[in-house]
Motif scaffolding. Structure first.
Motif, PDB file in Angstrom:
ATOM      1  N   LYS A 295      46.418  31.472  20.922  1.00 33.59           N
ATOM      2  CA  LYS A 295      46.621  31.996  22.275  1.00 33.59           C
ATOM      3  C   LYS A 295      45.611  33.100  22.543  1.00 33.59           C
ATOM      4  O   LYS A 295      45.409  33.981  21.712  1.00 33.59           O
ATOM      5  N   ILE A 296      45.005  33.042  23.719  1.00 36.54           N
ATOM      6  CA  ILE A 296      44.095  34.089  24.164  1.00 36.54           C
ATOM      7  C   ILE A 296      44.860  34.970  25.151  1.00 36.54           C
ATOM      8  O   ILE A 296      45.480  34.470  26.093  1.00 36.54           O
ATOM      9  N   ILE A 297      44.827  36.275  24.905  1.00 35.81           N
ATOM     10  CA  ILE A 297      45.537  37.238  25.736  1.00 35.81           C
ATOM     11  C   ILE A 297      44.504  38.179  26.338  1.00 35.81           C
ATOM     12  O   ILE A 297      43.697  38.762  25.623  1.00 35.81           O
ATOM     13  N   GLY A 298      44.535  38.303  27.632  1.00 37.83           N
ATOM     14  CA  GLY A 298      43.526  39.106  28.304  1.00 37.83           C
ATOM     15  C   GLY A 298      42.301  38.261  28.582  1.00 37.83           C
ATOM     16  O   GLY A 298      42.212  37.099  28.192  1.00 37.83           O
ATOM     17  N   THR A 299      41.365  38.849  29.251  1.00 43.61           N
ATOM     18  CA  THR A 299      40.150  38.140  29.632  1.00 43.61           C
ATOM     19  C   THR A 299      38.937  38.916  29.152  1.00 43.61           C
ATOM     20  O   THR A 299      38.853  40.130  29.343  1.00 43.61           O
ATOM     21  N   ARG A 300      38.003  38.194  28.543  1.00 43.57           N
ATOM     22  CA  ARG A 300      36.759  38.828  28.094  1.00 43.57           C
ATOM     23  C   ARG A 300      35.940  39.205  29.320  1.00 43.57           C
ATOM     24  O   ARG A 300      35.639  38.358  30.161  1.00 43.57           O
ATOM     25  N   ASP A 301      35.620  40.469  29.424  1.00 42.72           N
ATOM     26  CA  ASP A 301      34.806  40.973  30.526  1.00 42.72           C
ATOM     27  C   ASP A 301      33.360  41.008  30.043  1.00 42.72           C
ATOM     28  O   ASP A 301      33.033  41.765  29.124  1.00 42.72           O
ATOM     29  N   PRO A 302      32.477  40.192  30.617  1.00 41.57           N
ATOM     30  CA  PRO A 302      31.090  40.132  30.136  1.00 41.57           C
ATOM     31  C   PRO A 302      30.333  41.447  30.312  1.00 41.57           C
ATOM     32  O   PRO A 302      29.282  41.641  29.699  1.00 41.57           O
ATOM     33  N   THR A 303      30.865  42.362  31.116  1.00 40.55           N
ATOM     34  CA  THR A 303      30.181  43.647  31.318  1.00 40.55           C
ATOM     35  C   THR A 303      30.596  44.690  30.275  1.00 40.55           C
ATOM     36  O   THR A 303      30.023  45.771  30.248  1.00 40.55           O
ATOM     37  N   LYS A 304      31.575  44.366  29.443  1.00 37.87           N
ATOM     38  CA  LYS A 304      32.044  45.308  28.421  1.00 37.87           C
ATOM     39  C   LYS A 304      31.528  44.904  27.051  1.00 37.87           C
ATOM     40  O   LYS A 304      31.326  43.728  26.772  1.00 37.87           O
ATOM     41  N   SER A 305      31.371  45.898  26.200  1.00 36.74           N
ATOM     42  CA  SER A 305      31.109  45.586  24.792  1.00 36.74           C
ATOM     43  C   SER A 305      32.419  45.816  24.049  1.00 36.74           C
ATOM     44  O   SER A 305      33.169  46.746  24.359  1.00 36.74           O
TER      45      SER A 305
END
Length: 173
Positions: free
Chosen positions: A12-22
């Motif tokens: 399960k993936i929780i949350g969303t990867r924000d491409p602007t964050k490291s």
């Protein structure tokens, strides 16, 4: 960036990867520690008003299995033996600036007479472990209304993990 196999069953993936964050990568374990009575360890966290399964970060040069055993002992005082099912589920979280993969295990409680050795942060957060049936634990976790964003992540993760564990527990009964 290390990523769990999102095509694997029980992932399960929780949350969303924000491409602007490291993101800082972190590996952790979660354990469903089962007593012969059918009760499991569950931890109530007063600061944030949520329940969690025992578990935490994998330290450098530590195996997932060793981290799982250590975390249960630290958070509950119990000594457990991991079941041969191995890792039955994974979760992948994108929260704040952390990318965390949790490896989830079933374990049998060998001795529950020990005392937890909580960190100062865990003590400040009001960690209290208790034992309850799997159904009651799932009910308590699901009914909790976390007061922090972190607590909401933990709730989503651990409700998922426990719901997946139930099938494995029932199959071994």
């Amino acid at each position: 960036m290390a990523t769990a196999n999102s095509n694997a069953p029980n992932h399960k993936i929780i949350g969303t990867r924000d491409p602007t964050k490291s993101y800082t990568d972190r590996k952790s374990t979660r354990v469903v520690a089962l007593k012969p009575s059918g009760e499991i360890a569950i931890i109530y966290v007063k600061e944030g008003n949520y329940y969690k399964l025992p578990g935490g970060g994998v330290e450098a040069d530590e195996s997932h299995a060793d981290a799982a055993l250590r975390e249960v002992k630290e958070e509950t005082g119990a000594i457990v033996a991991l079941r041969s099912t191995g890792c039955f589920a994974t979760t992948e979280e994108f929260r704040f600036h952390q990318h965390q993969i949790s490896y989830c295990y079933l374990a049998d409680v060998v001795d529950d007479t020990g005392e937890p050795s909580l960190t100062e942060e865990e003590l400040a957060d009001g960690f209290v472990h208790q034992w309850m049936t799997v159904d009651r634990a799932l009910e308590a976790m699901s009914a909790a209304e976390p007061t922090t964003e972190f607590g909401r992540f933990v709730k989503e993760r651990d409700v998922y993990v426990l719901s997946k564990a139930i099938g494995y527990i029932e199959a071994s009964s």
